[in-house]
Scaffold this active site. Structure first.
Site, short mmCIF file in Angstrom:
data_model
loop_
_atom_site.label_atom_id
_atom_site.label_comp_id
_atom_site.label_asym_id
_atom_site.label_seq_id
_atom_site.Cartn_x
_atom_site.Cartn_y
_atom_site.Cartn_z
N THR A 83 -46.21 50.90 -64.30
CA THR A 83 -45.40 50.89 -63.08
C THR A 83 -45.62 51.60 -61.78
OG1 THR A 83 -43.67 49.59 -64.30
CG2 THR A 83 -43.02 50.63 -62.24
N ASN A 104 -46.84 56.54 -66.20
CA ASN A 104 -45.34 56.60 -66.19
C ASN A 104 -44.92 58.00 -66.70
OD1 ASN A 104 -44.60 54.29 -64.95
ND2 ASN A 104 -44.23 53.05 -66.70
N ASP A 181 -35.91 53.32 -60.36
CA ASP A 181 -35.97 54.46 -59.42
C ASP A 181 -37.39 54.77 -59.01
OD1 ASP A 181 -37.16 55.47 -61.92
OD2 ASP A 181 -35.76 57.10 -62.17
N ARG A 182 -38.62 54.58 -59.84
CA ARG A 182 -40.02 54.53 -59.41
C ARG A 182 -40.43 53.33 -58.60
NH1 ARG A 182 -39.69 53.70 -65.15
NH2 ARG A 182 -40.86 52.08 -65.90
N HIS A 325 -41.48 41.87 -70.79
CA HIS A 325 -41.30 42.70 -72.09
C HIS A 325 -40.54 42.20 -73.31
CE1 HIS A 325 -43.41 46.46 -70.64
NE2 HIS A 325 -42.69 46.19 -69.60
N HIS A 510 -47.49 45.90 -71.27
CA HIS A 510 -48.76 45.88 -70.16
C HIS A 510 -49.17 47.50 -70.15
CE1 HIS A 510 -46.02 47.80 -67.33
NE2 HIS A 510 -45.43 46.94 -67.66
ZN LIG Z 1 -44.08 47.75 -63.62
#
Ligand SMILES: [Zn+2]
Length: 570
Positions: A83, A104, A181-182, A325, A510
């Site tokens: 992500t 991440n 948040d990311r 997921h 993923h």
């Molecule tokens: Zn993602």
């Protein structure tokens, strides 16, 4: 005189060449969009929209697919399709080797611990008690963070939003919103403002990197307690079951039976005081609906797109990723989530049309990565070489034990494994006077023997450079950053992945360099663009330089993408 003529003809030639590739030399205020809306659908694999087209309505995805420019062959080229990596690549137009967000989570050698990509001890959340709750947080990467502060300071190159802020001397309004948040911090860049959803407080929050105190409208929005209105409600099918490809395949044993949410429709969000209530909201359409409501309020209250200085709003919708997921890409939940998100987008586009006008707004939609199929689903189709990899078993095998014995070291040789890197204990290797490259090479050759491991390569070998020039090696190189990458990059075979994260098992993960994880849609619409489908290979790194070229501003500092000519030709 002759000299002058030469200069003039040279300038004419330059102008012609630039016109041919479509980069405008001067963009007049009246020609450029008043608002750029960059939508990211977390984990929207490139084939899912056409696959689930039967459940789409009007004015949502169909507006982009039928009225805009659809690039149907867009792939990321970096290896770790996670992500933060994808979002920052969208924002900066470049690969993690340049923007530095290699995963991440990575192991920070100075701090001697795993760090979460955007955690920052110099800042704090503006809301107390809104930090990640380690007991209920299902995202293993979020749990790696030690502090509640968040900032974009780990992003090493500029984002499109940064360039916008610089070019227009701070007059552009720049915002990003996401459940994750990311998903927001990445797109806001260093110069914009980010808001994200706190599962702990059920509110949209930010850090004091962005604000000293909340704007009034944010406090008012949070005071509405919109999340609480989902208490006692359920995620229900939007259409009759017969309309879905997976209408008769709801209950599958390989789907995750998340506490209280279950494997079949309707999926109950539960009571507001249940510890997993807000988590369940993010696992269903509610998460995206809350994001939409907050973003629409922002659009209105911050008066985006109301003058000639272009503004920017990034929205990252997270539910598609969580659904992937938990239930897998090929599930009734995945299909119905797309149907719900389609309605959410239709509402967003209607709001934009009403407030700014779609003709004045350039919309771009893409995804931060794709997603794999669940091994159980593939097995139903007779595809048996798909399984979950037990990473804990790696360290317990006789081969690795023999290696440790050979180098005269104990359990502590492997410091950590966190997708995609294995981190070795450098201190121990120095202490024992071992050669790091030699230890790495020995581990790599053992790893390659494991069932399910497709490839392993050490960072020393990558830096030496005498590796085959394959797509795999190139993608790992694009992921390599000397300060942040681990010692060994591990790639599993297609349809093989880890699904157990500290006891939480999911249906799919993923993050691979395989095509199902690199494949995403890229769509541009609005601002007078014609309808077109383009099958030429492009990359999501092309988006940021395209947006820059549309506005006639300079591309982000590390950008490797190319402006997409179809978007510039008008
Ligand atoms: Zn993602």
């Amino acid at each position: 005189m002759l000299h002058l003529q030469k200069i003039v003809s040279f300038l004419i030639m330059v102008f012609l060449v630039l016109s041919l590739v479509g980069i405008p030399l001067v963009v007049q205020a009246g020609d450029r969009p008043k608002l750029i809306v960059q939508i990211t659908v977390d984990a929207l694999r490139g084939d899912l929209l056409s696959r689930y087209e039967n459940v789409l309505g009007e004015g949502g995805f169909r507006y982009l697919m039928n009225k805009g420019i659809l690039y149907s062959n867009a792939h990321y080229r970096h290896a770790n399709t996670e992500t933060i990596v994808g979002h920052v690549s969208l924002a900066t137009g470049t690969v993690p080797a340049a923007h530095g967000m290699v995963g991440n989570v990575w192991f920070d050698r100075e701090q001697g611990r795993l760090v979460y990509n955007i955690e920052d001890a110099d800042y704090r959340l503006l809301t107390t008690g809104a930090d990640v709750d380690k007991e209920t947080e299902i995202d293993p990467t979020q749990r790696a963070a030690k502090v509640d502060g968040r900032s974009p300071n780990n992003i090493l190159t500029s984002t499109f939003s940064d360039e916008l802020a610089v070019h227009f001397a701070g007059q552009s309004k720049i915002f990003a919103v996401s459940v994750k948040d990311r998903g927001a911090v990445s797109m806001a860049g260093h110069a914009g403002k980010a808001f994200w959803f706190s599962k702990q407080s059920g509110e949209f929050v930010t850090s004091n990197y962005y604000f000293e105190e909340y704007p009034d409208w944010v406090e008012q929005w949070n005071a509405r307690k919109l999340a609480q209105t989902y208490a006692g409600k359920s995620w229900e099918l939007l259409h009759p079951a017969e309309r879905y490809l997976f209408g008769d395949a709801d209950d599958r044993a390989y789907e995750t039976d998340f506490p209280g949410f279950g494997r079949t429709f309707p999926h109950a969000y539960g009571k507001a005081d249940d510890k997993y209530f807000t988590t369940r909201l993010t696992l269903g359409p509610a998460g995206d609906e809350l994001t939409l409501d907050f973003a629409s309020t922002l659009l209105e209250k911050e008066q985006l797109g109301q003058d000639d200085i272009p503004d920017y709003l990034a929205i990252s919708f997270s539910t598609t990723d969580y659904v992937g997921h938990v239930f897998g890409a090929s599930s009734l939940e995945s299909e119905d989530n797309i149907a719900h998100l389609d309605r959410t987008l239709a509402k967003l586009f209607a709001t934009i049309d009403e407030r700014v006008g779609l003709e004045n707004t350039l919309i771009v939609l893409s995804a931060d990565h794709g997603q794999p199929e669940v091994p159980g689903h593939l097995q139903e189709r007779g595809i048996d070489n798909a399984f979950y990899f037990d990473v804990d078993a790696l360290d317990k095998t006789p081969a690795i034990a023999a290696l440790k014995k050979r180098f005269g070291v104990g359990e502590e040789l492997i410091e950590a494994y966190f997708q995609p890197y294995l981190y070795l204990n450098h201190e121990l290797i120095r202490e024992k006077k071992l050669d790091l490259a030699e230890v790495e090479a020995a581990i790599v050759s053992e790893l390659k023997k494991f069932k399910g491991v497709a490839y392993a390569v050490s960072s020393s070998a990558l830096q030496l450079g005498n590796l085959p020039d394959t797509r795999m090696v190139r993608s790992i190189r694009k992921n390599f950053h000397a300060k942040r990458s681990g010692d060994i990059y591990l790639v599993f075979e297609p349809n093989v992945f880890i699904n157990d994260f500290d006891g939480l098992t999911v249906a799919s993960t993923h993050g691979s360099p395989w095509r199902y994880d690199t494949f995403v849609p890229v769509m541009f619409a609005g601002a007078g663009l014609p309808a077109a489908t383009v099958n030429r290979p492009v990359t999501p790194y092309d988006i940021a330089p395209t947006l820059a070229a549309v506005l006639g501003i300079k591309p982000p500092s590390g950008s490797i993408g190319n402006p997409l000519v179809e978007v510039l030709k008008q």
